[in-house]
Design a protein around this motif. Structure first.
Motif, PDB file in Angstrom:
ATOM      1  N   GLU A  38      24.092  12.595  -8.426  1.00 16.72           N
ATOM      2  CA  GLU A  38      24.001  13.990  -8.032  1.00 16.72           C
ATOM      3  C   GLU A  38      22.752  14.153  -7.171  1.00 16.72           C
ATOM      4  O   GLU A  38      21.992  13.211  -6.979  1.00 16.72           O
ATOM      5  CB  GLU A  38      23.921  14.876  -9.273  1.00 16.72           C
ATOM      6  N   ASP A  39      22.533  15.354  -6.654  1.00 15.55           N
ATOM      7  CA  ASP A  39      21.435  15.591  -5.701  1.00 15.55           C
ATOM      8  C   ASP A  39      20.109  15.034  -6.213  1.00 15.55           C
ATOM      9  O   ASP A  39      19.636  15.413  -7.294  1.00 15.55           O
ATOM     10  CB  ASP A  39      21.271  17.094  -5.446  1.00 15.55           C
ATOM     11  N   CYS A  40      19.505  14.148  -5.426  1.00 18.01           N
ATOM     12  CA  CYS A  40      18.216  13.558  -5.822  1.00 18.01           C
ATOM     13  C   CYS A  40      17.550  12.925  -4.601  1.00 18.01           C
ATOM     14  O   CYS A  40      18.196  12.662  -3.578  1.00 18.01           O
ATOM     15  CB  CYS A  40      18.410  12.499  -6.918  1.00 18.01           C
ATOM     16  N   VAL A  41      16.254  12.695  -4.721  1.00 13.81           N
ATOM     17  CA  VAL A  41      15.541  11.881  -3.749  1.00 13.81           C
ATOM     18  C   VAL A  41      14.978  10.694  -4.517  1.00 13.81           C
ATOM     19  O   VAL A  41      14.389  10.848  -5.588  1.00 13.81           O
ATOM     20  CB  VAL A  41      14.424  12.666  -3.020  1.00 13.81           C
ATOM     21  N   ILE A  42      15.209   9.505  -4.003  1.00 18.22           N
ATOM     22  CA  ILE A  42      14.795   8.276  -4.671  1.00 18.22           C
ATOM     23  C   ILE A  42      13.772   7.576  -3.798  1.00 18.22           C
ATOM     24  O   ILE A  42      14.030   7.291  -2.621  1.00 18.22           O
ATOM     25  CB  ILE A  42      15.999   7.353  -4.937  1.00 18.22           C
ATOM     26  N   ILE A  43      12.601   7.318  -4.365  1.00 22.06           N
ATOM     27  CA  ILE A  43      11.539   6.668  -3.604  1.00 22.06           C
ATOM     28  C   ILE A  43      11.341   5.235  -4.092  1.00 22.06           C
ATOM     29  O   ILE A  43      11.693   4.886  -5.215  1.00 22.06           O
ATOM     30  CB  ILE A  43      10.201   7.443  -3.692  1.00 22.06           C
ATOM     31  N   GLY A  44      10.751   4.407  -3.225  1.00 20.63           N
ATOM     32  CA  GLY A  44      10.481   3.023  -3.564  1.00 20.63           C
ATOM     33  C   GLY A  44       9.345   2.897  -4.565  1.00 20.63           C
ATOM     34  O   GLY A  44       8.540   3.817  -4.743  1.00 20.63           O
ATOM     35  N   ARG A  45       9.256   1.749  -5.195  1.00 26.33           N
ATOM     36  CA  ARG A  45       8.277   1.499  -6.248  1.00 26.33           C
ATOM     37  C   ARG A  45       6.836   1.761  -5.797  1.00 26.33           C
ATOM     38  O   ARG A  45       6.022   2.278  -6.559  1.00 26.33           O
ATOM     39  CB  ARG A  45       8.422   0.040  -6.723  1.00 26.33           C
ATOM     40  N   ASN A  46       6.526   1.453  -4.542  1.00 29.97           N
ATOM     41  CA  ASN A  46       5.146   1.545  -4.065  1.00 29.97           C
ATOM     42  C   ASN A  46       4.912   2.733  -3.135  1.00 29.97           C
ATOM     43  O   ASN A  46       3.996   2.705  -2.311  1.00 29.97           O
ATOM     44  CB  ASN A  46       4.762   0.240  -3.343  1.00 29.97           C
ATOM     45  N   GLN A  47       5.716   3.768  -3.281  1.00 27.23           N
ATOM     46  CA  GLN A  47       5.570   4.921  -2.403  1.00 27.23           C
ATOM     47  C   GLN A  47       4.865   6.085  -3.092  1.00 27.23           C
ATOM     48  O   GLN A  47       4.827   6.182  -4.320  1.00 27.23           O
ATOM     49  CB  GLN A  47       6.943   5.378  -1.907  1.00 27.23           C
ATOM     50  N   ASN A  48       4.333   6.958  -2.252  1.00 24.64           N
ATOM     51  CA  ASN A  48       3.673   8.177  -2.718  1.00 24.64           C
ATOM     52  C   ASN A  48       4.648   9.333  -2.551  1.00 24.64           C
ATOM     53  O   ASN A  48       5.057   9.661  -1.433  1.00 24.64           O
ATOM     54  CB  ASN A  48       2.407   8.418  -1.886  1.00 24.64           C
ATOM     55  N   LEU A  49       5.027   9.958  -3.652  1.00 26.28           N
ATOM     56  CA  LEU A  49       6.009  11.035  -3.621  1.00 26.28           C
ATOM     57  C   LEU A  49       5.567  12.178  -2.711  1.00 26.28           C
ATOM     58  O   LEU A  49       6.365  12.751  -1.970  1.00 26.28           O
ATOM     59  CB  LEU A  49       6.254  11.559  -5.041  1.00 26.28           C
TER      60      LEU A  49
END
Length: 303
Positions: A38-49
């Protein structure tokens, strides 16, 4: 035994936790995992949200934020997107083979695509699929997204960070022009993309999983603020706001989502000693709203 696993859930915390559990249980034979969120934003392990997306917009639209275990850039997903994951052991992993399988699935849909740069699939220089891989303790996964009928308006607004002056020590996403497969051919649907993957994988052993029949222990961790924020790399941020007394700028150093240093300045003609306010912010979780509320309270007490 070679297997296709299909998730019946749309909860991104469950699906990413399930993907990781399948990864931990990997075998020599390649498994294919298909799933939707469902609606989401997925960031990488080493990213800054904070550097990757507009948190205010996420909250306003009730869009979940998730940090995955693998590297790579930030992606927006909704029910118009489908994810694929090839899971195996390191010695059996062949990224070239995985890419050829994906391209073969696309050819079944009439899409002749090319690989570009950081493992992106392009159709006439427009991205519709981004990939990443993850390896640990002889386990290997190669996974990615397929934009089929994603809400591109949401995507554009979600992946536009708030206008903070932020210097992050993490990995930043590379923004490419994107396109939905359904914009290339209106007949392409999630179901047809899924079926194309199933056909090219040539496997009759299909298993459906959900929160009732599959244990995904890391779901709780993935949904926690500690995992989402405290895993962020260190960063420096500068905030600026106009008050009735003049402009106020705040310079902040953040590590593990905790404020380490703060310096507040103003161009006001009045003299202010912000040390007490600065000291009060040290050690707290970084939150722009909380910082401005603290400064406003300071002015109310010292006006």
């Amino acid at each position: 035994m070679k297997k296709i696993i299909i998730s019946e859930e749309f909860n991104p915390y469950f699906n990413i936790a399930a993907e990781h559990q399948l990864f931990l249980d990997s075998e020599e034979e390649i498994h294919l995992f298909l799933w939707q969120n469902e609606d989401c934003v997925i960031i990488g392990r080493n990213q800054n949200l904070y550097a990757e997306c507009n948190l205010a917009y996420l909250k306003e639209e009730n869009i979940k934020a998730v940090r995955r275990f693998s590297g790579g850039g930030a992606v927006y997903q909704d029910r118009g997107n489908i994810n694929f994951t090839f899971i195996t052991k390191d010695q059996s992993a062949n990224q070239v083979q995985f890419i050829k399988l994906i391209q073969s699935a696309m050819l079944k849909l009439g899409i002749d695509c090319e690989l570009s740069g950081r493992n992106d699939l392009l159709y006439k220089n427009q991205k519709f699929s981004g990939h990443a891989y993850y390896t640990d303790s002889n386990n290997f996964m190669y996974h990615g997204t397929m934009l089929v009928r994603v809400n591109l308006e949401h995507l554009g607004k979600v992946l536009t960070p708030s206008p903070l002056k932020l210097h992050s020590k993490g990995i930043e996403s590379v923004k490419n022009r994107v396109i939905n497969l359904s914009d290339i051919n209106a007949a392409i649907t999630i179901e047809k993309v899924s079926q194309a993957f199933i056909e090219i994988f040539e496997c009759e052993n299909i298993e459906h999983i959900n929160e009732t029949n599959f244990e995904a222990p890391l779901k709780t961790l993935l949904a926690s603020d500690e995992w989402l924020y405290a895993q962020s790399p260190d960063y420096d941020v500068e905030l600026e706001r106009k008050f009735s007394i003049g402009n106020v700028t705040v310079h902040i150093c953040v590590a593990k989502d905790f404020i380490q240093k703060v310096k507040i300045n103003t161009d006001s003609l009045n003299l202010y000693d912000f040390k007490a306010c600065e000291d009060n912010l040290i050690g707290k979780h970084f939150c722009e709203q909380m910082i401005w509320e603290s400064i406003s309270q300071y002015f109310e007490k010292n006006s």
